[in-house]
Design a protein around this motif. Structure first.
Motif, mmCIF file in Angstrom:
data_model
loop_
_atom_site.group_PDB
_atom_site.id
_atom_site.type_symbol
_atom_site.label_atom_id
_atom_site.label_comp_id
_atom_site.label_asym_id
_atom_site.label_seq_id
_atom_site.Cartn_x
_atom_site.Cartn_y
_atom_site.Cartn_z
ATOM 1 N N ASP A 175 52.880 39.697 41.753
ATOM 2 C CA ASP A 175 51.488 39.660 42.187
ATOM 3 C C ASP A 175 50.681 40.840 41.651
ATOM 4 O O ASP A 175 49.482 40.715 41.396
ATOM 5 N N MET A 176 51.320 41.992 41.425
ATOM 6 C CA MET A 176 50.598 43.108 40.810
ATOM 7 C C MET A 176 50.227 42.782 39.366
ATOM 8 O O MET A 176 49.104 43.064 38.919
ATOM 9 N N VAL A 177 51.168 42.213 38.629
ATOM 10 C CA VAL A 177 50.888 41.831 37.241
ATOM 11 C C VAL A 177 49.733 40.831 37.205
ATOM 12 O O VAL A 177 48.811 40.948 36.378
ATOM 13 N N LEU A 178 49.746 39.871 38.101
ATOM 14 C CA LEU A 178 48.713 38.834 38.103
ATOM 15 C C LEU A 178 47.340 39.400 38.437
ATOM 16 O O LEU A 178 46.349 39.056 37.778
ATOM 17 N N VAL A 179 47.253 40.269 39.441
ATOM 18 C CA VAL A 179 45.920 40.773 39.794
ATOM 19 C C VAL A 179 45.379 41.692 38.707
ATOM 20 O O VAL A 179 44.151 41.726 38.478
ATOM 21 N N GLN A 180 46.253 42.425 38.023
ATOM 22 C CA GLN A 180 45.746 43.221 36.899
ATOM 23 C C GLN A 180 45.257 42.309 35.773
ATOM 24 O O GLN A 180 44.223 42.587 35.153
ATOM 25 N N ALA A 181 45.978 41.228 35.516
ATOM 26 C CA ALA A 181 45.526 40.290 34.485
ATOM 27 C C ALA A 181 44.195 39.653 34.873
ATOM 28 O O ALA A 181 43.306 39.468 34.023
ATOM 29 N N ILE A 182 44.031 39.336 36.147
ATOM 30 C CA ILE A 182 42.768 38.757 36.623
ATOM 31 C C ILE A 182 41.621 39.733 36.370
ATOM 32 O O ILE A 182 40.577 39.380 35.807
ATOM 33 N N GLU A 183 41.808 40.974 36.809
ATOM 34 C CA GLU A 183 40.743 41.970 36.716
ATOM 35 C C GLU A 183 40.430 42.339 35.272
ATOM 36 O O GLU A 183 39.260 42.497 34.902
ATOM 37 N N GLU A 184 41.466 42.477 34.447
ATOM 38 C CA GLU A 184 41.265 42.946 33.077
ATOM 39 C C GLU A 184 40.798 41.844 32.128
ATOM 40 O O GLU A 184 40.338 42.139 31.027
ATOM 41 N N SER A 185 40.906 40.577 32.544
ATOM 42 C CA SER A 185 40.534 39.479 31.633
ATOM 43 C C SER A 185 39.493 38.538 32.220
ATOM 44 O O SER A 185 39.127 37.559 31.564
ATOM 45 N N GLY A 186 39.032 38.811 33.447
ATOM 46 C CA GLY A 186 38.074 37.889 34.059
ATOM 47 C C GLY A 186 38.657 36.489 34.221
ATOM 48 O O GLY A 186 38.055 35.509 33.778
ATOM 49 N N TRP A 187 39.845 36.419 34.840
ATOM 50 C CA TRP A 187 40.553 35.142 35.012
ATOM 51 C C TRP A 187 40.815 34.471 33.665
ATOM 52 O O TRP A 187 40.756 33.248 33.528
ATOM 53 N N GLY A 188 41.101 35.281 32.646
ATOM 54 C CA GLY A 188 41.466 34.734 31.344
ATOM 55 C C GLY A 188 40.304 34.290 30.487
ATOM 56 O O GLY A 188 40.515 33.690 29.425
ATOM 57 N N THR A 189 39.074 34.609 30.878
ATOM 58 C CA THR A 189 37.906 34.111 30.136
ATOM 59 C C THR A 189 37.300 35.144 29.194
ATOM 60 O O THR A 189 36.377 34.812 28.438
ATOM 61 N N SER A 190 37.774 36.391 29.218
ATOM 62 C CA SER A 190 37.184 37.417 28.356
ATOM 63 C C SER A 190 37.481 37.123 26.886
ATOM 64 O O SER A 190 38.410 36.376 26.553
#
Length: 306
Positions: A175-190
């Motif tokens: 869950d830590m990996v996922l929330v960092q990916a969410i924040e750093e990529s805008g849910w994968g849309t960046s």
């Protein structure tokens, strides 16, 4: 049509010290290998050459098996899809989690297998069994490189403390990996997620090294798997995250779970936003942990998590 570059060197792969396969296992591997070759874009002449090289036994059976594994691995890698057509909200979240959870679980499994092997080697060393084979020395050196540690492995010693090495070969909370990916990529849309398979905002600083403004470019990765592996390597090997590794090690030694909530405050080097960054990650955990669990359970029930 674009053809895959192929050569005898690529077939043999330079593999040394691997166990030889039995004739039956080799036959099964050969059939799978020829099937894999039929899937990639080899020219007819090169496909015939590949088959002849295999039949003639160029290289060891283990080398042919290595090619088989490499072809299958190539077929399994993923590129970042465009999630923008999904409306913001649960549909996009589910699509993101369905993509990312299997990949992060797979990376954690890969590292857990490495760690289990190291623990077995440490136990053997403690029992006086330090006569490392050439193959074991190669693997130990490879894991030291992965951990960014200056080992000098010999038949008798690994050249670094087992504790230091094991602190750097360890898993991270999903869950830590996922929330960092969410924040750093805008849910994968960046842009750096979609164009460079970079969901963790990892930068590089030499001109032309990635995408974005010169001097502050985002790293480009060949696949999502490569980007996730680089993120794990970053937290597991760089000096900036020593506090994370030490806390994780203490929790493991105490027999306690390693939770995202515990490790998030050790990520101060990841962002210049300080406590605001931690607050954002905590909020993302609180808002999305239930959906993460639901999607993971469904993927596991469907056999999507290896």
């Amino acid at each position: 049509m674009t053809y895959l570059s192929f050569s005898a060197d690529w077939l043999t792969g330079g593999v040394r010290g691997l166990p030889r396969l039995s004739s039956g296992a080799f036959a099964r591997r050969s059939r799978r290998l020829l099937w894999c070759l039929s899937l990639v874009h080899l020219s007819p002449a090169r496909l015939i050459i590949a088959a002849l090289l295999l039949v003639m036994g160029l290289g060891s059976m283990a080398q042919a098996a290595r090619l088989d594994d490499e072809l299958l691995a190539r077929d399994r890698t993923h590129q970042m899809p465009d999630l923008r057509p999904y409306p913001a909200g649960n549909k996009r979240k589910v699509a993101f989690f369905e993509l990312m959870i299997p990949l992060v679980v797979a990376e954690n499994q890969r590292i857990a297998e490495q760690r289990d092997w190291l623990l077995a080697m440490r136990k053997r060393a403690g029992d006086g069994g330090r006569d490392y084979s050439e193959r074991e020395q190669e693997r130990l050196n490879g894991l030291c490189d992965q951990a960014n540690l200056p080992c000098d492995v010999t038949r008798e010693d690994i050249g670094v403390s087992w504790t230091r090495l094991l602190l750097r070969i360890d898993t991270l909370p999903l869950d830590m990996v996922l929330v960092q990916a969410i924040e750093e990529s805008g849910w994968g849309t960046s842009g750096h997620a979609r164009e460079a398979n970079n969901l963790f905002g990892m930068r590089c600083f030499s001109r032309g090294c990635g995408i974005g403004p010169p001097g502050r470019e985002y790293r480009r990765f060949e696949s999502l798997e490569a980007g996730i592996a680089a993120y794990f390597d970053n937290l597991n090997s760089q000096r900036s995250y020593a506090e994370l590794r030490e806390l994780r090690g203490r929790l493991r030694n105490a027999g306690q779970p390693v939770r995202a909530e515990d490790l998030i405050p050790t990520l101060s080097a990841y962002s210049t936003r300080g406590n605001a960054y931690f607050t954002t990650l905590y909020d993302l955990l609180r808002w999305n942990r239930g959906l993460m669990r639901t999607v993971r359970e469904r993927l596991a029930a469907n056999g999507a998590l290896s």
